[in-house]
Enzyme design. Sequence first.
Site, PDB file in Angstrom:
ATOM      1  N   ASP A   1     -18.824   5.178  -6.506  1.00 13.67           N
ATOM      2  CA  ASP A   1     -17.987   4.285  -7.551  1.00 13.67           C
ATOM      3  C   ASP A   1     -17.506   5.252  -8.501  1.00 13.67           C
ATOM      4  O   ASP A   1     -18.329   5.131  -9.732  1.00 13.67           O
ATOM      5  CB  ASP A   1     -18.774   2.989  -7.610  1.00 13.67           C
ATOM      6  CG  ASP A   1     -17.902   2.025  -8.836  1.00 13.67           C
ATOM      7  OD1 ASP A   1     -16.630   2.490  -9.055  1.00 13.67           O
ATOM      8  OD2 ASP A   1     -18.525   1.256  -9.336  1.00 13.67           O
TER       9      ASP A   1
ATOM     10  N   LYS B   1      -9.561   7.608 -16.240  1.00 15.69           N
ATOM     11  CA  LYS B   1      -9.214   6.892 -14.869  1.00 15.69           C
ATOM     12  C   LYS B   1      -7.943   6.127 -15.357  1.00 15.69           C
ATOM     13  O   LYS B   1      -6.876   6.156 -14.398  1.00 15.69           O
ATOM     14  CB  LYS B   1     -10.030   5.991 -14.394  1.00 15.69           C
ATOM     15  CG  LYS B   1     -10.039   5.464 -13.016  1.00 15.69           C
ATOM     16  CD  LYS B   1     -10.917   4.498 -12.445  1.00 15.69           C
ATOM     17  CE  LYS B   1     -10.835   3.777 -11.367  1.00 15.69           C
ATOM     18  NZ  LYS B   1     -11.979   3.114 -10.766  1.00 15.69           N
TER      19      LYS B   1
ATOM     20  N   GLU C   1     -11.821  -0.979  -4.206  1.00 16.02           N
ATOM     21  CA  GLU C   1     -13.126  -1.481  -4.713  1.00 16.02           C
ATOM     22  C   GLU C   1     -13.417  -2.780  -4.423  1.00 16.02           C
ATOM     23  O   GLU C   1     -14.776  -3.040  -3.824  1.00 16.02           O
ATOM     24  CB  GLU C   1     -13.094  -1.481  -6.288  1.00 16.02           C
ATOM     25  CG  GLU C   1     -13.224   0.226  -6.774  1.00 16.02           C
ATOM     26  CD  GLU C   1     -12.645   0.384  -8.000  1.00 16.02           C
ATOM     27  OE1 GLU C   1     -12.089  -0.562  -8.809  1.00 16.02           O
ATOM     28  OE2 GLU C   1     -12.298   1.634  -8.651  1.00 16.02           O
TER      29      GLU C   1
ATOM     30  N   ASP D   1     -12.023  -8.733  -9.046  1.00 10.72           N
ATOM     31  CA  ASP D   1     -12.820  -7.689  -9.518  1.00 10.72           C
ATOM     32  C   ASP D   1     -12.233  -6.875 -10.861  1.00 10.72           C
ATOM     33  O   ASP D   1     -11.377  -6.589 -11.156  1.00 10.72           O
ATOM     34  CB  ASP D   1     -12.531  -6.293  -8.479  1.00 10.72           C
ATOM     35  CG  ASP D   1     -13.224  -4.969  -8.855  1.00 10.72           C
ATOM     36  OD1 ASP D   1     -14.023  -4.918 -10.082  1.00 10.72           O
ATOM     37  OD2 ASP D   1     -13.267  -3.897  -8.253  1.00 10.72           O
TER      38      ASP D   1
END
Lengths: 617, 198
Positions: A20, A82, A181, A203
């Site tokens: 992850d 990210k 994810e 999420d």
Amino acid sequence: MGTFQIDFGESRKSKIVGIDLGTTNSLVAYMDLTGPRIIDDAEGRKIVPSTVSLTPDGKLVAGEPAKELLLTAPDRTVYSVKRLMGRGVADVQEELKLFPFRIAEDSDSVIKLRLGDRTFTPPEISAAVLKQLKENAEAALGAPVTEAVITVPAYFNDAQRQATKDAGRLAGLEVLRLVNEPTAASLAYGLDKRKDGVIAVYDFGGGTFDISILRLHDGIFEVLATNGDTHLGGDDIDNLLLRIALEDVQSEWSEDLTADSEGVQRLRRAVIHAKEELSFVPQARIELAYKGKTYQRMIDRELFERLIAPVVERTLAPCRACLADAKLTPEQIDEVVMVGGSTRIPLVRSAVERLFKTKPHTELNPDEVVALGAAVQAGILAGDVEDKLLLDVTPLSLGIETMGGVVSKLIHRNSTIPASATETFTTAVDGQRNVLIHVLQGERELVKDARSLARFDLKDIQPMPAGLARIEVRFLIDANGILNVTARDARTGKEQSVEVKPSYGLTEEQVEAMIQESFDKAEEDLRERQVREARVEADNILAATGKAQKSDAWKEMPAEERAAIDAAKRDLESVYNSSDHRVINEKIEALNQATRQLAENMMNTAVRGALKGTKVD
Amino acid sequence: MPILSKNFYDFFGIDRRLTLDIEQLQKRFYELSRQWHPDRFSRKSAEEQSQALEATAILNDGYRTLRDPVKRAEYLLTDEGFPVGEQRSKDVPPELLEEVFELNMMLEELKGGDDSARPQLETARQHFLALRTAVDHELEALFAKYDASEPQSETAKQALHEIRGVLNRRRYIENLIRDVDRALNPAGAAHESVEGRL
């Protein structure tokens, strides 16, 4: 002589890890006999902060050490990278107001970040985090790790996915699959035990938000629709609190802290701490002691919730759009699963419960569930998990530019992947050799509003009158959600060459060059280490010889042997500073040979001495 | 390695009918997914991996096409040599001429800031939705007619010909509904109009 049959069977079975790669934190997990398991680092920590710092000797360090350096060396340290993956400078102007990213001037379609006196692309920074996870996994599993499943936000576009894959390659990992994810999280939750049903995965992580709706049927996880915002996360909540705290400090200390990187980072840490506490207690304190001054402020949950309500509200529109795309009403959702650290916030939980009219699942640690799911997917790829199968979708429509700057859609969003479309192209003028195809991603109808993905240049078309050429182009989105384009001449059936010019992100050549550079670097590092080791050995043998020359055995040696030893010593000392370890080692060996007799004599003397001192009855 | 058929009906191993049992189709889709998904080939040779990718692309494209009655009919028509499309919104079906004229007036009014056209547009929207439902019933009957006929027979060709006409009318109505939706709800214009279901 016979030959050995080397069996590579065992090495092929090396563990595939699940990673992850988060905005704030990253984790690595693997599948053991009992199920998915998070891998700890040497200090027993599961979470590796996605923070990277350039050390003064030019090395990138990632994780907890880098997080500490964020305070003391903020200009050499970076976090939340990210948010920049697969993006150009123009895309990230909003982020630049809120995050201390230092963008190099020559950045363009690929961002370059300045750390100290060097620059790095976002995939290189992410690769440093991945390398750390790889090392942790190798230490824990006691074997090399070369293959991985890496998770990405479901709403990541092609360029963002490609950038993640590039990061994997730069870290020395073959990325066997990119998994979304929320989908990974659903695998970890084991909701397939209920056999049939429809679930929603909400999420809300550090920097991205995803919503996915899945149908479960007998171990098949079929994604019906997905939606999200790749620029919405807990980071945004931190920034809201930080802004207030900075204003407070400004008025209390009469000092603007915004330009003081270390001060801002310390304050950021303080507000994050308060934010996390507020999930469990009705009020929390923001505290900062810095440069001899202190700042304190209580914040209660009511104020906190009023502050963050707009951020939480922004997650609900994608949820509604996702329901509409799945052609479902909230009542038709059987279960809701919560993923990501931000779902610990009570206001987030209540908003989700209100929308879906069901109490969301929060049993699994929201920080770990995605990595655990990635490990399950790794198990599926390895063939260890046979009863589960993920059928995922592409989050964004794919189209090509047509006359008048209009996007013609070829593959619609929420199509199950792999998905493909074929279009035939021709030439507009006599003898035309090239056709340029502009591929875009997104839901907007005009090219100027859609996101450019790449330009594909069909080259070396046989010259012929306009309109006669027939080039069949196949657009294929693979199981990673990444576009592959192939073309063939429909008249001859021959493969047509296509040159890809990605609009954002690195070209294949750039990635190759970076990998080569890291090999070169690794070689350089190795050489350096060998030289250092040779010098240590030289120190040892020189010291031992010096000591021996003071012993009784030395005095008993013939003069010519003593001269030979002295000469060998001088030889070694003269090459001691050489940058070639082989030269040093050669002279070490020579001295070793020259002193062999001396060492033997000393040993005998020592044995004699020892025997003398021992009483033998 | 088995040779893959690019024809959706053949790939699913089902009869070339226009009326399909969607539950059966879904079951078959899951079975074939288990057999072909690239996840199942990650430890296999590059050749097998690329075949799996190819097969799954056909499978997914096929499922998307066959589960939707309109796309399914368009696919079968094209496959039988009755190309569809291209005459999109230009030619107004004669029976809709008058209504389309009125609708365009209302759309102009709303665009000009006259909100009184709104309720009329709502009524028009309901009307077009009803028309679409009627067209869908028509299609259903024609699907049955085709399925009952001998393949390649005159009756079959006649049915396909009629289906093509009805599909064109349906597409036209669909575009009208989309225009009305956009006018009524400009914010939601980014979302495509909800596809009709039979």
